[in-house]
Design a protein around this motif. Structure first.
Motif: not given
Length: 126
Positions: A36-44
């Motif tokens: 889903d290119l419209g819903n970026p996320r960041t995870i660590t």
């Protein structure tokens, strides 16, 4: 007649060769089909495993915090990654990484990476 014969054998060899690598052929896809290119996320999290092979590098990242979820991260091909400075020596099991990317449409813990930060160094991968 000779040209037709050569074309026939090239086609046969291509089909036979592709049958020997079904996983690689099926795995090679565009990000837009799975993520889903419209819903970026960041995870660590902490890198738990890395498969540094074609067609895409795959990494498992266990998030920090209470949930301890394991994410499958899809990275570019080894050749692309090396051009961008993301070598095997950078993707070490046990290292902490922050990944910015796009979650899978199927809501699984899978992500197509846009950039990855390890040891203070950020590499844009897609």
């Amino acid at each position: 007649m000779i040209a037709r014969s050569k074309l026939f054998w090239v086609a046969i060899i291509t089909v036979v060769a592709s049958l020997g690598f079904p996983g690689e052929v099926a795995a090679h896809h565009g990000y837009y089909t799975n993520y889903d290119l419209g819903n970026p996320r960041t995870i660590t999290g902490v890198i738990k495993a890395v498969r540094y092979t074609s067609p895409h590098i795959r990494m498992q990242l266990q998030t920090t915090g209470r949930s301890k979820q394991v994410w499958k991260i899809d990275l570019p091909s080894p050749t692309q990654a090396q051009w961008q400075g993301l070598t095997q020596s950078v993707l070490k099991v046990g290292s902490t990484a922050t990944v910015v990317g796009w979650p899978a449409y199927n809501r699984s813990n899978e992500m197509g990476a846009s950039q990855i930060t390890i040891g203070g160094k950020t590499v844009v991968v897609n």
